[in-house]
Design a protein around this motif. Structure first.
Motif, PDB file in Angstrom:
ATOM      1  N   PHE A 198      78.094  50.324   1.223  1.00 40.49           N
ATOM      2  CA  PHE A 198      78.671  49.077   1.711  1.00 40.49           C
ATOM      3  C   PHE A 198      80.186  49.061   1.541  1.00 40.49           C
ATOM      4  O   PHE A 198      80.729  49.619   0.569  1.00 40.49           O
ATOM      5  N   SER A 199      80.869  48.394   2.461  1.00 40.69           N
ATOM      6  CA  SER A 199      82.290  48.084   2.271  1.00 40.69           C
ATOM      7  C   SER A 199      82.384  46.751   1.537  1.00 40.69           C
ATOM      8  O   SER A 199      81.700  45.788   1.889  1.00 40.69           O
ATOM      9  N   CYS A 200      83.219  46.715   0.510  1.00 42.83           N
ATOM     10  CA  CYS A 200      83.298  45.545  -0.366  1.00 42.83           C
ATOM     11  C   CYS A 200      84.730  45.047  -0.477  1.00 42.83           C
ATOM     12  O   CYS A 200      85.678  45.839  -0.423  1.00 42.83           O
ATOM     13  N   ARG A 201      84.863  43.726  -0.654  1.00 43.01           N
ATOM     14  CA  ARG A 201      86.196  43.134  -0.658  1.00 43.01           C
ATOM     15  C   ARG A 201      86.733  42.860  -2.055  1.00 43.01           C
ATOM     16  O   ARG A 201      87.918  42.558  -2.228  1.00 43.01           O
ATOM     17  N   ASP A 202      85.846  42.959  -3.074  1.00 42.16           N
ATOM     18  CA  ASP A 202      86.265  42.738  -4.456  1.00 42.16           C
ATOM     19  C   ASP A 202      85.255  43.448  -5.356  1.00 42.16           C
ATOM     20  O   ASP A 202      84.495  44.298  -4.885  1.00 42.16           O
ATOM     21  N   GLY A 203      85.219  43.087  -6.616  1.00 39.79           N
ATOM     22  CA  GLY A 203      84.346  43.780  -7.553  1.00 39.79           C
ATOM     23  C   GLY A 203      82.921  43.302  -7.577  1.00 39.79           C
ATOM     24  O   GLY A 203      82.125  43.773  -8.411  1.00 39.79           O
ATOM     25  N   GLN A 224      62.689  55.269   1.843  1.00 41.02           N
ATOM     26  CA  GLN A 224      63.492  56.225   2.604  1.00 41.02           C
ATOM     27  C   GLN A 224      64.987  56.107   2.304  1.00 41.02           C
ATOM     28  O   GLN A 224      65.748  56.988   2.653  1.00 41.02           O
ATOM     29  N   VAL A 225      65.381  55.013   1.673  1.00 42.31           N
ATOM     30  CA  VAL A 225      66.759  54.869   1.215  1.00 42.31           C
ATOM     31  C   VAL A 225      66.848  55.556  -0.148  1.00 42.31           C
ATOM     32  O   VAL A 225      66.348  55.064  -1.151  1.00 42.31           O
ATOM     33  N   LEU A 226      67.491  56.708  -0.169  1.00 45.90           N
ATOM     34  CA  LEU A 226      67.484  57.566  -1.354  1.00 45.90           C
ATOM     35  C   LEU A 226      68.580  57.235  -2.345  1.00 45.90           C
ATOM     36  O   LEU A 226      68.456  57.536  -3.529  1.00 45.90           O
ATOM     37  N   ALA A 227      69.681  56.670  -1.879  1.00 45.33           N
ATOM     38  CA  ALA A 227      70.809  56.337  -2.739  1.00 45.33           C
ATOM     39  C   ALA A 227      71.543  55.163  -2.121  1.00 45.33           C
ATOM     40  O   ALA A 227      71.505  54.966  -0.903  1.00 45.33           O
ATOM     41  N   VAL A 228      72.203  54.389  -2.954  1.00 37.89           N
ATOM     42  CA  VAL A 228      72.927  53.206  -2.486  1.00 37.89           C
ATOM     43  C   VAL A 228      74.253  53.100  -3.242  1.00 37.89           C
ATOM     44  O   VAL A 228      74.411  53.632  -4.336  1.00 37.89           O
ATOM     45  N   GLY A 229      75.197  52.387  -2.627  1.00 38.73           N
ATOM     46  CA  GLY A 229      76.462  52.194  -3.314  1.00 38.73           C
ATOM     47  C   GLY A 229      77.536  51.659  -2.405  1.00 38.73           C
ATOM     48  O   GLY A 229      77.259  50.839  -1.534  1.00 38.73           O
ATOM     49  N   VAL A 230      78.763  52.160  -2.605  1.00 36.54           N
ATOM     50  CA  VAL A 230      79.916  51.606  -1.907  1.00 36.54           C
ATOM     51  C   VAL A 230      80.769  52.731  -1.335  1.00 36.54           C
ATOM     52  O   VAL A 230      80.821  53.838  -1.865  1.00 36.54           O
ATOM     53  N   ASN A 231      81.439  52.417  -0.222  1.00 34.25           N
ATOM     54  CA  ASN A 231      82.413  53.344   0.337  1.00 34.25           C
ATOM     55  C   ASN A 231      83.508  52.555   1.044  1.00 34.25           C
ATOM     56  O   ASN A 231      83.365  51.350   1.288  1.00 34.25           O
ATOM     57  N   CYS A 232      84.584  53.236   1.362  1.00 34.67           N
ATOM     58  CA  CYS A 232      85.754  52.649   2.014  1.00 34.67           C
ATOM     59  C   CYS A 232      86.128  51.315   1.384  1.00 34.67           C
ATOM     60  O   CYS A 232      86.447  50.336   2.067  1.00 34.67           O
ATOM     61  N   THR A 233      86.109  51.301   0.076  1.00 34.94           N
ATOM     62  CA  THR A 233      86.442  50.148  -0.758  1.00 34.94           C
ATOM     63  C   THR A 233      87.544  50.591  -1.707  1.00 34.94           C
ATOM     64  O   THR A 233      87.632  51.769  -2.053  1.00 34.94           O
ATOM     65  N   ALA A 234      88.409  49.670  -2.123  1.00 31.66           N
ATOM     66  CA  ALA A 234      89.492  50.038  -3.025  1.00 31.66           C
ATOM     67  C   ALA A 234      88.939  50.627  -4.317  1.00 31.66           C
ATOM     68  O   ALA A 234      87.998  50.071  -4.907  1.00 31.66           O
ATOM     69  N   PRO A 235      89.491  51.752  -4.788  1.00 32.90           N
ATOM     70  CA  PRO A 235      88.964  52.390  -5.996  1.00 32.90           C
ATOM     71  C   PRO A 235      88.893  51.470  -7.211  1.00 32.90           C
ATOM     72  O   PRO A 235      87.979  51.596  -8.032  1.00 32.90           O
ATOM     73  N   GLY A 236      89.820  50.527  -7.312  1.00 38.45           N
ATOM     74  CA  GLY A 236      89.843  49.656  -8.469  1.00 38.45           C
ATOM     75  C   GLY A 236      88.643  48.738  -8.599  1.00 38.45           C
ATOM     76  O   GLY A 236      88.375  48.195  -9.682  1.00 38.45           O
TER      77      GLY A 236
END
Length: 320
Positions: A198-203, A224-236
């Protein structure tokens, strides 16, 4: 697709290493990304450049390379004047280019030393990416889950038919789109295997404001969803987001943020200063990440730095 193509890599490594940006790396090498097709345009203009970028990420240490299909859709190709069959061939070509780079890399014996067999992930961008107006960083499409299923259905079929190891459903700005994809997997593509990021706008929240924890809870039952998390989001924001995710899912967590710069959709440009993605990664590991890489504005050097971090972790573990 195999039952769980990530399993072997997860078992052997402290973390699975993804690749970095494709589109911005292509642009840095002279590709013209103007227009609504973005990196998908290079499939026709300079396919050898795509193959070269894939190869450089493999040489940098990536375990998984992601195809140049993020922006590819039947609607987008139609707007660019391509017929349906031609669009399907280009989607398949994106997977072929990644496989060709992987196979050429793996054919060199020295490249196989200490490495797991690299995987090819078919990039599945969100509906917003096809609008080419930054909607993947805002969400709020005004579409129902059923309408989003209709959008993704045929593209998923084409990409899966091309034979990737798994799907990288990425930069999802809203829970509805994740639910649409999970429903398609369950009802129509039982052999599909994917990660959802997911793309996220904050923490704590997706781009459209939905809590990440709520979005993950809505798809957690899909095997069938093997992993989940975040991408194209600010590293902080990543460590906090991963901690929120860990509270609602037992699936492996994935993190591949952008460089920390900000995208201006109106000006079609990036602004600000980048973060040290590799320097931040130990915090993501502590928060539960098992797959780590980079998104926009990261480079093969970023992935090489993450590979060096992983080598240090493995060395420390071997010393006891």
């Amino acid at each position: 697709m195999t039952a769980n193509p990530l399993e072997a890599l997860l078992a052997r490594e402290p973390f699975v290493l993804l690749d970095g940006a494709l589109a911005t790396e292509l642009e840095a090498r002279g590709a013209d990304l103007s227009g609504g097709l973005w990196s998908a345009r290079v499939l026709t203009d300079a396919p050898e450049l795509i193959r070269a970028v894939h190869a450089d990420y493999l040489c940098a240490g990536a375990d998984i390379i992601t195809s140049a299909s993020y922006q590819a859709s039947f609607a987008g190709f139609a707007r660019a004047g391509l017929a349906h069959d031609a669009a399907a061939r280009l989607m398949a070509r994106a997977i072929e280019l990644a496989r060709e780079a992987r196979d050429a890399f793996w054919a060199v014996p020295e490249n196989r030393a200490g490495r797991g067999y690299p995987l090819v992930a078919a990039s599945v961008g969100p509906y917003g990416a096809t609008l080419a107006d930054g909607s993947e960083y805002r969400g709020g499409y005004g579409l129902s889950v059923e309408q989003l299923m209709d959008f993704h259905r045929e593209r998923l079929a084409s990409l899966i038919a091309a034979g990737p190891d798994l799907l990288a459903c990425e930069t999802l700005p809203c829970a509805e789109e994740a639910v649409a994809l999970a429903r398609l997997f369950s009802a129509e593509f039982p052999d599909a295997r994917a990660w959802l990021a997911f793309s996220c706008r904050d923490g704590a929240s997706l781009a459209d404001g939905t809590p990440l924890a709520d979005a993950l809870a809505a798809i957690d039952a899909c095997p069938q969803v093997l992993a989940v998390g975040v991408n194209c989001t600010a590293p902080g924001f990543v460590a906090q987001l991963l901690r929120a995710a860990r509270g609602v899912t037992g699936k492996p967590l994935i993190a591949y943020p952008n460089s920390g710069e900000c995208w201006d959709a109106a000006l079609q440009s990036w602004h600000g200063h980048g973060d040290d993605v590799a320097g931040d990664a130990p915090g993501w590991l502590a928060a539960g990440a098992r797959l780590i890489g980079g998104c926009c504005r990261t480079t093969p050097a970023t992935i090489a730095a993450l590979a060096a971090l992983r080598a240090r972790l493995k060395d420390a573990a071997s010393r006891g």
